[in-house]
Design an enzyme around this catalytic site. Structure first.
Site, PDB file in Angstrom:
ATOM      1  N   CYS A   2      -7.003  58.665 -29.826  1.00  0.00           N
ATOM      2  CA  CYS A   2      -8.193  57.888 -29.489  1.00  0.00           C
ATOM      3  C   CYS A   2      -9.122  57.792 -30.696  1.00  0.00           C
ATOM      4  CB  CYS A   2      -8.943  58.569 -28.358  1.00  0.00           C
ATOM      5  SG  CYS A   2      -7.916  59.009 -26.970  1.00  0.00           S
ATOM      6  N   ARG A  27      -4.478  53.772 -35.187  1.00  0.00           N
ATOM      7  CA  ARG A  27      -4.078  55.010 -34.522  1.00  0.00           C
ATOM      8  C   ARG A  27      -3.349  54.743 -33.212  1.00  0.00           C
ATOM      9  NH1 ARG A  27      -7.887  59.273 -34.088  1.00  0.00           N
ATOM     10  NH2 ARG A  27      -8.756  59.836 -36.057  1.00  0.00           N
ATOM     11  N   TRP A  76      -6.180  56.235 -26.005  1.00  0.00           N
ATOM     12  CA  TRP A  76      -4.706  56.347 -25.932  1.00  0.00           C
ATOM     13  C   TRP A  76      -4.474  57.256 -24.740  1.00  0.00           C
ATOM     14  CZ3 TRP A  76      -0.063  55.190 -28.504  1.00  0.00           C
ATOM     15  CH2 TRP A  76       0.976  56.086 -28.358  1.00  0.00           C
ATOM     16  N   ASN A 102     -12.517  62.481 -27.440  1.00  0.00           N
ATOM     17  CA  ASN A 102     -11.152  62.545 -27.988  1.00  0.00           C
ATOM     18  C   ASN A 102     -10.632  63.947 -27.737  1.00  0.00           C
ATOM     19  OD1 ASN A 102     -11.412  60.013 -28.984  1.00  0.00           O
ATOM     20  ND2 ASN A 102     -11.253  60.577 -31.146  1.00  0.00           N
ATOM     21  N   GLY A 103      -9.323  64.060 -27.516  1.00  0.00           N
ATOM     22  CA  GLY A 103      -8.741  65.390 -27.318  1.00  0.00           C
ATOM     23  C   GLY A 103      -8.261  65.562 -25.893  1.00  0.00           C
ATOM     24  N   GLU A 499      19.783  64.425 -38.366  1.00  0.00           N
ATOM     25  CA  GLU A 499      18.441  63.878 -38.516  1.00  0.00           C
ATOM     26  C   GLU A 499      18.049  63.814 -40.006  1.00  0.00           C
ATOM     27  OE1 GLU A 499      16.656  62.190 -36.817  1.00  0.00           O
ATOM     28  OE2 GLU A 499      14.613  62.351 -37.554  1.00  0.00           O
ATOM     29  N   LYS A 503      16.965  60.426 -41.958  1.00  0.00           N
ATOM     30  CA  LYS A 503      15.683  60.308 -42.674  1.00  0.00           C
ATOM     31  C   LYS A 503      15.943  59.848 -44.105  1.00  0.00           C
ATOM     32  CE  LYS A 503      13.246  60.121 -40.185  1.00  0.00           C
ATOM     33  NZ  LYS A 503      13.578  60.285 -38.799  1.00  0.00           N
ATOM     34  N   GLU A 506      17.393  55.968 -44.128  1.00  0.00           N
ATOM     35  CA  GLU A 506      16.587  54.850 -43.615  1.00  0.00           C
ATOM     36  C   GLU A 506      15.403  54.515 -44.508  1.00  0.00           C
ATOM     37  OE1 GLU A 506      14.607  55.392 -39.811  1.00  0.00           O
ATOM     38  OE2 GLU A 506      14.382  57.526 -40.182  1.00  0.00           O
ATOM     39  N   HIS A 522      39.084  66.889 -42.997  1.00  0.00           N
ATOM     40  CA  HIS A 522      39.778  65.824 -42.273  1.00  0.00           C
ATOM     41  C   HIS A 522      39.444  64.446 -42.838  1.00  0.00           C
ATOM     42  CE1 HIS A 522      41.257  68.752 -39.449  1.00  0.00           C
ATOM     43  NE2 HIS A 522      40.029  69.253 -39.403  1.00  0.00           N
ATOM     44  N   LYS A 621       9.554  49.564 -35.509  1.00  0.00           N
ATOM     45  CA  LYS A 621       9.170  50.833 -34.891  1.00  0.00           C
ATOM     46  C   LYS A 621       9.713  50.952 -33.476  1.00  0.00           C
ATOM     47  CE  LYS A 621       7.090  54.769 -34.706  1.00  0.00           C
ATOM     48  NZ  LYS A 621       7.872  55.858 -35.347  1.00  0.00           N
TER      49      LYS A 621
END
Ligand code: F6R
Length: 626
Positions: A2, A27, A76, A102-103, A499, A503, A506, A522, A621
């Site tokens: 937020c 944000r 948010w 916020n929070g 992962e 990273k 990409e 193999h 995204k």
């Protein structure tokens, strides 16, 4: 997450609030609102669901709302769906107290019950309305000033907050309070600003105060007084901001990805705090503090009875979220003894599904909108199978349609390459593994307690890795000319490799692949030549020797070797050209630590190659098409 903006001065507040909020749009948010006071009149509150533009249109760009004192907010959603009703500002009866926040107020349910007993009623689902009414309660009950009322609220509230509040009896003033959620106060010529982040006010002033944790402030035009929890005044230095606006939005980091990598400790902590309940204790200063911990999945909607009945779990996800699923498979099977299958969303929907009504399908998705994951969810529901979503975006399609929702608390992720959402998803899966184990009797209470305690050490351990990032930057400069990079590991380490490899490729556009160590012979080993970088991940005690053997095999064929391992495994240095150590933790949780250096490596290689780290070519995204 937020955003907050506040203004008191001689200019009309609303256009300034809208402009400031627009600087915080990056944000992410789902609704917005403002409250503006004209002298002693009651504040006018205007809210809109959706884009800030809707709020701007509603108020003719702020020109229809008069007054020189006001607060604004972009929300948010965390507690309650995105809606006009849940949007901030929130008000107490008669507009006595009007505020934005916020929070997360962790003990809001308990406080809400108390306020209901005291005769308050609630119109929204938010924790913020609870906070505002709690302030109102203490203000009225004790007949104290705003600072005392805020202080009394602060000792009863658990969680994080940046709170900006206007009191009916104090026209032309804003009162703020802060704990673990950012907030700054800006000073202009006969005017004062408050904001959750620098970019919101940078156009108007570069002179700011940083309000400390558990502190409050009283703001009027051109004046600020700070207070501690005891109500004593506190002196603060005025600081000059030297960043340009673009850099400020990234919190001083060069890229959103780096900012988000650094937000991982908080993302993990917030996710843990959303479902782990700490029995209340009282500190010597009267504050409520956390005691012994237990997992409470009531916000997810899962009961113990349901957890006991599931026959098999199918995790379905795409990209990095799929990699979370691979790690979760090892952890959940080991802790809870439930068979787990992990499927790519794009494959799940195109094969014969042997789903049983007693199975659970778990969809993991940051955006909650990924087309293949959504289709898998719908198909599972059609087959009468229960579905659990692990999602970051509140109110997203997957969150709305799943039977149970476990929200990750990563906040908005801007960089295309996921980092903090991945980490929050991992932690959610560990929590599910522990709770399933406990309820199904495969984990003792004692072991579960130990695991929960260990979980809460992860944010601090990640922070330690981040302090040591320059060594990785140095190593990345050696990797940046490479054409291919291989990642090797076994078991959970293989999941981390997947992962790490994604990273790397990409954002740096260097081809890379993750291999289960035993698969080398193999086929892949034929690709190794003089200087090919190979990164071995070695965090699982029983598998370290096996992976070392694989590293020796590729090393003798000329590979340039990095070993990523836990503190104490010094023998790796005999084989590797570069060794990086992560702090020790329970072996189930090492993915959370080992992934961080790999994210940093990908980031630094991409930077060394001069690439657009936050927006890699050809990627979006949120993948809302098949
Ligand atoms: C990689 C990345 C993607 C996403 C994938 C799924 O860094 O971000 O691989 O993980 O597109 O997206 P969500 O989690 O939104 O379903």
């Amino acid at each position: 997450m937020c955003g907050i903006v506040g203004y008191i001065g001689k200019k009309q507040a609303a256009p300034i609030l809208l402009d400031g909020l627009s600087k915080l749009e990056y944000r992410g948010y789902d609704s917005a609102g403002l409250a503006v006071r004209d002298g002693e009149k009651d504040p006018v509150v205007v809210k809109a669901k959706g884009r800030l533009k809707d709020l701007s249109d509603k108020t003719a760009e702020g020109t229809t709302v008069f007054g020189c004192c006001g607060i604004g907010h972009t929300r948010w959603a965390t507690h309650g769906e995105p809606s006009e009703n849940n949007a901030h500002p929130h008000v107490s009866d008669g507009m006595n107290v009007v505020g934005v926040h916020n929070g997360i107020i962790e003990n809001y349910q308990e406080l809400k019950a108390k306020m209901i007993r005291k005769g308050y009623s609630f119109y929204s689902d938010t924790d913020t309305e609870v906070a505002i009414k709690t302030v109102d309660y203490y203000y009225r009950k004790y007949g104290v000033g705003p600072i005392d009322a805020l202080a009394k609220t602060m000792v009863r509230v658990r969680g994080s907050y940046a709170l900006a509040v206007m009191f009916k009896d104090y026209p032309g003033e804003i009162f703020v309070a802060r704990k673990d959620s950012p907030m700054i106060i800006g000073l202009g010529e006969d005017e004062t600003y408050v904001a959750s982040d620098v970019p919101a006010i940078l156009k108007y002033t570069r002179k700011v105060y940083y309000i400390g944790n558990l502190e409050m402030a009283r703001l009027s035009a051109g004046q600020v007084t700070f207070y501690n929890l005891d109500g004593d005044t506190v002196e603060k230095p005025l600081t000059e901001i030297t960043w340009d606006a673009e850099a400020a939005e990234k919190g001083g980091y060069e890229h959103f990805m780096m900012k988000e990598i650094h937000e991982q400790p908080k993302a993990i902590l917030d996710t843990i705090n959303s479902v782990v309940r700490f029995a209340d204790g009282t500190a010597s200063d009267g504050r409520t503090v956390a005691g012994k911990a237990s997992i409470d999945l009531s916000s997810v909607g899962l009961t113990d009875e349901e957890i006991r009945k599931f026959r098999q779990i199918h995790i379905v996800a795409c990209g990095s979220a799929y990699h979370v699923g691979i790690a979760a498979q090892y952890v959940i099977e080991d802790l809870a003894g439930v068979p787990v299958r992990v499927e790519l969303g794009s494959e799940f929907r195109y094969r014969t599904l042997l789903l049983d009504p007693d199975d659970l399908v778990v969809i993991i998705s940051q955006s909650g909108e990924t087309a293949d994951s959504l289709a898998a969810l719908r198909e599972s529901k059609e087959k009468g199978v229960r579905t659990l979503a692990i999602v970051n975006v509140v109110g997203s399609s997957i969150a709305r349609e799943a039977d149970y929702v476990f929200y990750t608390m990563a906040g908005p992720e801007i960089a295309v390459a996921t980092t903090k959402a991945y980490s929050a998803q991992l932690v959610s899966c560990y929590i599910l593994g522990i709770q399933f184990g406990l309820v199904r009797g495969t984990l003792s209470q004692e072991k579960a307690d130990r695991l929960i305690q260990e979980l809460s050490t992860l944010p601090g351990k990640i922070a330690r890795i981040l302090e040591d990032k320059e060594r990785l930057q140095w190593f990345a400069s050696k990797l940046s000319p490479a054409h291919d990079i291989f990642f090797l590991g076994r078991g959970l380490d293989y999941a981390i490799c997947m992962e790490g490899s994604l990273k790397m490729k990409e954002i740096s556009y260097v081809h890379s692949e993750a291999y289960a160590g035993g698969e080398l012979k193999h086929g892949t080993i034929s690709l190794i030549e003089e200087g090919t970088p190979v990164i071995g991940v070695l965090t699982q005690k029983d598998l370290i020797e096996k992976t070392i053997s694989n590293m020796v095999e590729v090393g003798s064929r000329g590979a340039y070797l990095m070993g990523l391992t836990t503190n104490g495994n010094f023998s790796i240095e005999d084989q590797a050209d570069f060794t990086y150590y992560i702090p020790r933790t329970d072996e189930h949780f090492t993915p959370s630590l080992a992934v961080v250096p790999l994210q940093l490596l990908g980031y630094y290689v991409a930077c060394a190659r001069g690439l657009d780290v936050d927006k890699p070519r050809n990627l979006a995204k949120s993948v809302t098409v098949e």
